[in-house]
Motif scaffolding. Structure first.
Motif, PDB file in Angstrom:
ATOM      1  N   THR A 299       0.836  -1.203   0.000  1.00 34.52           N
ATOM      2  CA  THR A 299       0.000   0.000   0.000  1.00 34.52           C
ATOM      3  C   THR A 299       0.870   1.253   0.000  1.00 34.52           C
ATOM      4  O   THR A 299       0.655   2.206  -0.757  1.00 34.52           O
ATOM      5  CB  THR A 299      -0.892   0.024   1.258  1.00 34.52           C
ATOM      6  N   PHE A 300       1.879   1.219   0.858  1.00 32.22           N
ATOM      7  CA  PHE A 300       2.786   2.347   1.021  1.00 32.22           C
ATOM      8  C   PHE A 300       3.539   2.632  -0.280  1.00 32.22           C
ATOM      9  O   PHE A 300       3.627   3.777  -0.751  1.00 32.22           O
ATOM     10  CB  PHE A 300       3.737   2.011   2.170  1.00 32.22           C
ATOM     11  N   LEU A 301       4.051   1.579  -0.910  1.00 29.08           N
ATOM     12  CA  LEU A 301       4.798   1.747  -2.145  1.00 29.08           C
ATOM     13  C   LEU A 301       3.896   2.294  -3.254  1.00 29.08           C
ATOM     14  O   LEU A 301       4.314   3.159  -4.034  1.00 29.08           O
ATOM     15  CB  LEU A 301       5.414   0.418  -2.589  1.00 29.08           C
ATOM     16  N   LEU A 302       2.662   1.802  -3.283  1.00 28.68           N
ATOM     17  CA  LEU A 302       1.709   2.295  -4.292  1.00 28.68           C
ATOM     18  C   LEU A 302       1.460   3.781  -4.107  1.00 28.68           C
ATOM     19  O   LEU A 302       1.392   4.546  -5.069  1.00 28.68           O
ATOM     20  CB  LEU A 302       0.377   1.546  -4.180  1.00 28.68           C
ATOM     21  N   HIS A 303       1.349   4.177  -2.846  1.00 23.40           N
ATOM     22  CA  HIS A 303       1.128   5.587  -2.554  1.00 23.40           C
ATOM     23  C   HIS A 303       2.291   6.415  -3.090  1.00 23.40           C
ATOM     24  O   HIS A 303       2.105   7.467  -3.709  1.00 23.40           O
ATOM     25  CB  HIS A 303       0.982   5.771  -1.048  1.00 23.40           C
ATOM     26  N   LEU A 304       3.495   5.922  -2.860  1.00 20.14           N
ATOM     27  CA  LEU A 304       4.682   6.634  -3.332  1.00 20.14           C
ATOM     28  C   LEU A 304       4.670   6.745  -4.854  1.00 20.14           C
ATOM     29  O   LEU A 304       4.988   7.782  -5.427  1.00 20.14           O
ATOM     30  CB  LEU A 304       5.953   5.901  -2.892  1.00 20.14           C
ATOM     31  N   GLN A 305       4.285   5.643  -5.496  1.00 23.55           N
ATOM     32  CA  GLN A 305       4.306   5.636  -6.949  1.00 23.55           C
ATOM     33  C   GLN A 305       3.288   6.622  -7.524  1.00 23.55           C
ATOM     34  O   GLN A 305       3.505   7.226  -8.570  1.00 23.55           O
ATOM     35  CB  GLN A 305       4.007   4.221  -7.457  1.00 23.55           C
ATOM     36  N   ASN A 306       2.193   6.771  -6.807  1.00 24.85           N
ATOM     37  CA  ASN A 306       1.123   7.634  -7.312  1.00 24.85           C
ATOM     38  C   ASN A 306       1.397   9.118  -7.120  1.00 24.85           C
ATOM     39  O   ASN A 306       0.737   9.956  -7.717  1.00 24.85           O
ATOM     40  CB  ASN A 306      -0.195   7.291  -6.629  1.00 24.85           C
ATOM     41  N   GLU A 353      14.719   2.068  -8.101  1.00 22.30           N
ATOM     42  CA  GLU A 353      14.355   1.389  -9.344  1.00 22.30           C
ATOM     43  C   GLU A 353      13.691   0.038  -9.030  1.00 22.30           C
ATOM     44  O   GLU A 353      12.676  -0.331  -9.600  1.00 22.30           O
ATOM     45  CB  GLU A 353      15.595   1.158 -10.186  1.00 22.30           C
ATOM     46  N   LYS A 354      14.299  -0.659  -8.062  1.00 17.68           N
ATOM     47  CA  LYS A 354      13.753  -1.951  -7.672  1.00 17.68           C
ATOM     48  C   LYS A 354      12.332  -1.801  -7.124  1.00 17.68           C
ATOM     49  O   LYS A 354      11.418  -2.574  -7.443  1.00 17.68           O
ATOM     50  CB  LYS A 354      14.657  -2.571  -6.595  1.00 17.68           C
ATOM     51  N   GLY A 355      12.158  -0.741  -6.317  1.00 20.05           N
ATOM     52  CA  GLY A 355      10.842  -0.472  -5.749  1.00 20.05           C
ATOM     53  C   GLY A 355       9.818  -0.217  -6.828  1.00 20.05           C
ATOM     54  O   GLY A 355       8.683  -0.698  -6.755  1.00 20.05           O
ATOM     55  N   GLU A 356      10.242   0.531  -7.876  1.00 23.58           N
ATOM     56  CA  GLU A 356       9.335   0.819  -9.000  1.00 23.58           C
ATOM     57  C   GLU A 356       8.858  -0.472  -9.658  1.00 23.58           C
ATOM     58  O   GLU A 356       7.656  -0.684  -9.835  1.00 23.58           O
ATOM     59  CB  GLU A 356      10.073   1.668 -10.067  1.00 23.58           C
ATOM     60  N   THR A 357       9.835  -1.333 -10.015  1.00 22.38           N
ATOM     61  CA  THR A 357       9.469  -2.592 -10.691  1.00 22.38           C
ATOM     62  C   THR A 357       8.548  -3.428  -9.818  1.00 22.38           C
ATOM     63  O   THR A 357       7.555  -3.970 -10.281  1.00 22.38           O
ATOM     64  CB  THR A 357      10.717  -3.451 -11.012  1.00 22.38           C
ATOM     65  N   PHE A 358       8.920  -3.522  -8.536  1.00 19.92           N
ATOM     66  CA  PHE A 358       8.123  -4.344  -7.628  1.00 19.92           C
ATOM     67  C   PHE A 358       6.695  -3.829  -7.554  1.00 19.92           C
ATOM     68  O   PHE A 358       5.739  -4.593  -7.686  1.00 19.92           O
ATOM     69  CB  PHE A 358       8.766  -4.326  -6.224  1.00 19.92           C
ATOM     70  N   THR A 359       6.569  -2.516  -7.400  1.00 19.50           N
ATOM     71  CA  THR A 359       5.232  -1.938  -7.252  1.00 19.50           C
ATOM     72  C   THR A 359       4.404  -2.154  -8.515  1.00 19.50           C
ATOM     73  O   THR A 359       3.226  -2.521  -8.447  1.00 19.50           O
ATOM     74  CB  THR A 359       5.330  -0.439  -6.956  1.00 19.50           C
ATOM     75  N   SER A 360       5.037  -1.934  -9.682  1.00 17.43           N
ATOM     76  CA  SER A 360       4.296  -2.096 -10.930  1.00 17.43           C
ATOM     77  C   SER A 360       3.809  -3.526 -11.068  1.00 17.43           C
ATOM     78  O   SER A 360       2.651  -3.783 -11.442  1.00 17.43           O
ATOM     79  CB  SER A 360       5.178  -1.762 -12.137  1.00 17.43           C
ATOM     80  N   LYS A 361       4.710  -4.465 -10.759  1.00 16.71           N
ATOM     81  CA  LYS A 361       4.326  -5.873 -10.885  1.00 16.71           C
ATOM     82  C   LYS A 361       3.212  -6.213  -9.906  1.00 16.71           C
ATOM     83  O   LYS A 361       2.245  -6.911 -10.252  1.00 16.71           O
ATOM     84  CB  LYS A 361       5.527  -6.775 -10.613  1.00 16.71           C
ATOM     85  N   ALA A 362       3.348  -5.699  -8.674  1.00 16.50           N
ATOM     86  CA  ALA A 362       2.349  -6.015  -7.640  1.00 16.50           C
ATOM     87  C   ALA A 362       0.983  -5.513  -8.070  1.00 16.50           C
ATOM     88  O   ALA A 362      -0.014  -6.231  -7.977  1.00 16.50           O
ATOM     89  CB  ALA A 362       2.760  -5.381  -6.311  1.00 16.50           C
ATOM     90  N   ASP A 364      -0.025  -4.955 -11.039  1.00 16.93           N
ATOM     91  CA  ASP A 364      -0.459  -5.793 -12.157  1.00 16.93           C
ATOM     92  C   ASP A 364      -1.195  -7.027 -11.653  1.00 16.93           C
ATOM     93  O   ASP A 364      -2.287  -7.352 -12.108  1.00 16.93           O
ATOM     94  CB  ASP A 364       0.760  -6.270 -12.949  1.00 16.93           C
ATOM     95  N   TYR A 365      -0.557  -7.704 -10.706  1.00 21.21           N
ATOM     96  CA  TYR A 365      -1.144  -8.934 -10.179  1.00 21.21           C
ATOM     97  C   TYR A 365      -2.452  -8.648  -9.470  1.00 21.21           C
ATOM     98  O   TYR A 365      -3.405  -9.409  -9.556  1.00 21.21           O
ATOM     99  CB  TYR A 365      -0.183  -9.624  -9.213  1.00 21.21           C
ATOM    100  N   ILE A 366      -2.489  -7.536  -8.746  1.00 22.13           N
ATOM    101  CA  ILE A 366      -3.711  -7.241  -7.980  1.00 22.13           C
ATOM    102  C   ILE A 366      -4.852  -6.965  -8.944  1.00 22.13           C
ATOM    103  O   ILE A 366      -5.970  -7.447  -8.773  1.00 22.13           O
ATOM    104  CB  ILE A 366      -3.480  -6.041  -7.034  1.00 22.13           C
ATOM    105  N   ILE A 367      -4.551  -6.205 -10.019  1.00 20.73           N
ATOM    106  CA  ILE A 367      -5.599  -5.869 -10.988  1.00 20.73           C
ATOM    107  C   ILE A 367      -6.101  -7.131 -11.691  1.00 20.73           C
ATOM    108  O   ILE A 367      -7.303  -7.321 -11.875  1.00 20.73           O
ATOM    109  CB  ILE A 367      -5.066  -4.856 -12.022  1.00 20.73           C
ATOM    110  N   GLN A 373       0.121 -15.136  -7.027  1.00 25.58           N
ATOM    111  CA  GLN A 373       1.467 -14.964  -7.579  1.00 25.58           C
ATOM    112  C   GLN A 373       2.279 -13.920  -6.847  1.00 25.58           C
ATOM    113  O   GLN A 373       3.491 -13.859  -6.978  1.00 25.58           O
ATOM    114  CB  GLN A 373       1.348 -14.606  -9.053  1.00 25.58           C
ATOM    115  N   ILE A 374       1.583 -13.097  -6.059  1.00 27.33           N
ATOM    116  CA  ILE A 374       2.320 -12.093  -5.305  1.00 27.33           C
ATOM    117  C   ILE A 374       3.289 -12.766  -4.349  1.00 27.33           C
ATOM    118  O   ILE A 374       4.413 -12.312  -4.155  1.00 27.33           O
ATOM    119  CB  ILE A 374       1.340 -11.166  -4.552  1.00 27.33           C
ATOM    120  N   GLU A 375       2.860 -13.915  -3.792  1.00 26.79           N
ATOM    121  CA  GLU A 375       3.729 -14.616  -2.846  1.00 26.79           C
ATOM    122  C   GLU A 375       5.043 -15.030  -3.506  1.00 26.79           C
ATOM    123  O   GLU A 375       6.114 -14.871  -2.929  1.00 26.79           O
ATOM    124  CB  GLU A 375       3.006 -15.852  -2.285  1.00 26.79           C
ATOM    125  N   ASP A 376       4.960 -15.559  -4.747  1.00 22.00           N
ATOM    126  CA  ASP A 376       6.192 -15.950  -5.443  1.00 22.00           C
ATOM    127  C   ASP A 376       7.066 -14.732  -5.709  1.00 22.00           C
ATOM    128  O   ASP A 376       8.280 -14.768  -5.551  1.00 22.00           O
ATOM    129  CB  ASP A 376       5.844 -16.621  -6.779  1.00 22.00           C
TER     130      ASP A 376
END
Lengths: 386, 375
Positions: A299-306, A353-362, A364-367, A373-376
């Motif tokens: 949630t926190f990372l998404l907030h940052l990205q937004n 950069e790592k945080g960006e990729t992680f957040t985007s992927k997360a 994606d999976y949530i949508i 797959q988030i666990e993997d």
């Protein structure tokens, strides 16, 4: 150890094995309470059998008691089929009624019957070695040992002969029917075995211990494995272990053997319930805590990205914005930092950069609703878990 | 002993009066709370709790060394509650299902209780005799103070039920909605469960561990058949429970060697059977009658439709036909024909039948629901 003690332990172990096998299937089929119902409602069968034969160990008693056990199952299913009440209510109505009939029959004939309700419900293992089976004047061992031995043998033969059928019909009724096994026959077969085992064991260990020996080892084993064969093995081991340990506890405390075997079983289950590796309560609570922290992190990372605005990403602002307590906010910040997902400059948080990729992927999976797959993905990205 | 004599005795004899009052009140309170247990699909919880109460009784005795009913029941209450919450913990946190959890707690707690009871029996305390009456219950041991306790608990229970009626009701039927409305579902849940435990513990002394679950279930299951309204169900269950208590006591008092608990349970079971069979809307008897009636109506309509088919081919709809052509038609019997005549759909003349106008229009509209007079 004298021979009586060895015999008691042997009987207890055999009862434990004979109970654990049908018990495993009852637990898997969500019918554990049926065993409780059967254990009570065999009483009228036993009483009628006793009136006819005046012998607590006669085979007729076992047959009649098993029949009244099966009658319970049939009655429960009939009431359930009328749709008037739910299954559990049907069970709860049938067995007390049958049990009451048994108690009243005993009470009305109390003068000429040496049968006690307590004895049926609670049993007394300590007396089992005194009732010997004598063939042609030769002492071949205690009667209950033979009874439970024969029952166990039949159970084992049935188990090995119909293992495949039992397995399929337990886990996939539809498949079993389409493969041509009749679920009804297997169901009633299992019920008959449970009834017979209960009856065979009640004399030695009492009806309540039978229920405990059926359910508790299977439940403990179910928390440790999801493989049917391993579960059967484990529950047999648990049963025998508590039977023998329980005997010695009873010996030491000078109490009822049935009660102390049950208590040992209870402690064993408690241990497994607390400490089972992935399904124990501690493991579950730890995992829940971890997941809570990690959901907060996402949630926190998404907030940052937004938010690109500096004021939205100020450390102090975050706390009021996402409305977290101070402790939680600090924990999430630290977790993100440890995993190199954010860096903090002048109290302003931004994603790496790592945080960006992680957040985007997360996201994606949530949508796409592929939450599993988030666990993997977490395994790929996290250096430290929450 | 005839009925009048017995009724007179109920009012004059101390023991009989106490027992009758006690079992009636007990039946009423368990019936009330049992309604909730049944509707929440927790029917067997009562069985588990009553067994789980046993170690509490034993421990309370071990600690105090006295056989005071209230302390023993307090112990039973505590261990019943522990059992209940452990059951909930098992169901919530592991993949074991509710039946396994119930069976586990029931047998394990009971076994532990037995261990403690046999342990107590070996103690050099003369007081210990009679603890095992809690296994099967002994209504004869009820004294006036026990009845007062029951009355107080019942009163408290009624007050709480009335106060939180709305909350209990909504939680019962739509738990998720309750949560979204902002009710604290956990608290309501714990409240109602605690009262169920309390009622069970109260009954231990009278009907015992083993049969207590039936006291909880049977009146509620019987009441459920007569009504679809929660308020009426709770009320009816209380009445059924109370009557089971009174009748059960009467039957067991009139005979030798009959313990009260099992008789009460059997009386309650009779209530259940009567309700299952004779309830007007859900009962088996009326269901069967409705089934037969529907089948007859269907046969009648089938015959009418068949006649309509034949009549259609003629210009004059009342053109007479022989009865014979109906013979190889399945829905036709002499009875249905007579019924059709009675209803004025068909007229008979010797071996011939002819359709009336009314019959023709009814048959034409049979399947498009234009007519509403066929019940």
């Amino acid at each position: 150890m004298n021979s009586a003690q060895i015999e008691i332990q042997l009987i207890a172990s055999l009862v434990a094995i004979a109970c654990a096998i049908p018990g495993t299937f009852l637990v898997l089929r969500k019918m554990a309470m049926i065993s409780d119902a059967i254990s009570h409602s065999i009483l009228p069968g036993i009483v009628i059998g006793f009136f006819i034969t005046h012998d607590l160990n006669s085979p007729l008693l076992i047959v009649l008691a098993a029949l009244s056990g099966i009658l319970t199952v049939v009655l429960v299913e009939y009431i359930q089929k009328t749709g008037l009440v739910k299954e559990d209510t049907a069970i709860g109505l049938v067995f007390p009624a049958l049990f009451s009939v048994g108690v009243i029959m005993i009470a009305k004939n109390a003068n000429d019957v040496h049968l006690d309700v307590d004895a049926v419900l609670l049993g007394e293992l300590a007396f089992a070695p005194f009732d010997r089976l004598i063939i042609n004047g030769m002492d071949v061992g205690p009667k209950s040992l033979w009874i439970i031995g024969v029952i166990l043998l039949i159970t084992l033969i049935l188990l090995f002969a119909f293992f495949k059928e039992l397995k399929v019909s337990t886990f996939d009724k539809g498949l079993a029917t389409s493969l041509g096994f009749s679920p009804a026959i297997i169901h009633y077969g299992l019920m008959s075995v449970s009834s017979v085992t209960t009856v065979g064991a009640f004399d030695a260990v009492g009806a309540i211990l039978v229920v405990a020996l059926m359910i508790a080892p299977a439940a403990a084993a179910y928390l440790l494995t999801t493989d049917l064969k391993k579960m059967l093995m484990l529950s047999v081991c648990f049963g025998v272990f508590s039977a023998i340990l329980g005997y010695w506890v009873a010996h030491w405390l000078d109490t009822s053997i049935a009660g102390s075997i049950t208590t040992t079983l209870g402690l064993l289950f408690l241990m497994v319930y607390l400490f089972a590796p992935s399904k124990g309560i501690i493991a579950v609570m730890y995992r829940e805590k971890q997941q809570r922290a990690e959901v907060s992190l996402i949630t926190f990372l998404l907030h940052l990205q937004n938010h690109n605005e500096v004021e939205e990403r100020h450390v102090n602002h975050l706390r009021e914005h996402i409305n977290w307590q101070k402790v939680r906010a600090t924990k999430v910040l630290e977790l993100a930092k440890k995993n190199n997902m954010i860096h903090i400059e002048n109290d302003v948080v931004s994603l790496t950069e790592k945080g960006e990729t992680f957040t985007s992927k997360a996201i994606d999976y949530i949508i796409t609703n592929k939450d599993a797959q988030i666990e993997d993905m977490k395994d790929d990205f996290f250096l430290f878990r929450g | 002993m005839d009925l009048l004599e017995y009724i007179e005795l109920v009012f004059t004899d101390y023991t009989l009066r106490t027992i009758t009052l006690g079992t009636a009140i007990l039946g009423a309170v368990t019936g009330m709370l049992g309604s909730f247990a049944v509707l929440r699909k927790q029917s067997l919880l009562g069985d588990a709790i009553s067994h789980a109460a046993l170690p509490g009784i034993a421990i309370a005795f071990l600690i105090t060394g006295a056989k005071d009913t209230n302390t023993l029941l307090l112990g039973a209450l505590v261990s019943g509650l522990i059992g209940t919450f452990w059951i909930r913990g098992i169901i919530k946190k592991t993949h074991l299902k509710s039946d396994t959890a119930l069976g586990l707690i029931l047998s394990l707690f009971f076994g532990f209780g037995m261990l403690l009871l046999t342990f107590i029996q070996k103690q050099p305390n003369a007081n210990q005799a009679g603890l095992d009456k809690y296994l099967f219950g002994q209504a004869a041991t009820l004294v006036e103070s026990d009845v007062w306790l029951m009355t107080m608990v019942t009163g408290l229970c009624v007050i709480v039920l009335l106060l939180f009626w709305k909350e209990f009701k909504i939680l019962l039927f739509d738990a998720d909605y309750t949560k979204t409305l902002g009710f604290n579902t956990k608290t309501i849940d714990i409240l109602i469960t605690s009262f169920i435990v309390l009622a069970i513990v109260l009954g231990l002394q009278t009907v015992g561990v083993v049969l207590m679950s039936a006291m909880l279930l049977a009146p509620a299951a019987a009441a459920r058949q007569w009504t679809n309204s929660l308020a009426k169900m709770v009320f009816l269950a209380a009445i059924f429970g109370a009557f089971s208590g009174v009748f059960g006591t009467a039957v067991s008092a009139s005979q030798n060697n009959l313990s009260t608990g099992p008789v009460i349970v059997l009386v309650a079971a009779v209530f259940v059977i009567i309700s299952f069979v004779f309830s007007p809307s859900r009962g088996l008897l009326f269901k069967q009658i409705r089934f037969i009636k529907n089948r007859r109506d269907l046969e009648l309509n089938k015959t009418l439709a068949f006649m309509h088919q034949i009549a259609e081919t003629h210009e004059d709809i009342s053109h007479p036909h022989t009865i014979k052509i109906l013979n190889n038609f399945q829905g036709y019997t002499k009875g249905t024909l007579q019924k059709l005549v009675d209803k004025g759909f068909v007229t008979l003349e010797g071996n011939m039948w002819s359709m009336t106008k009314k019959g023709y229009s009814t048959a034409a509209n049979l399947y498009n629901q234009q007519t509403n007079d066929d019940e």
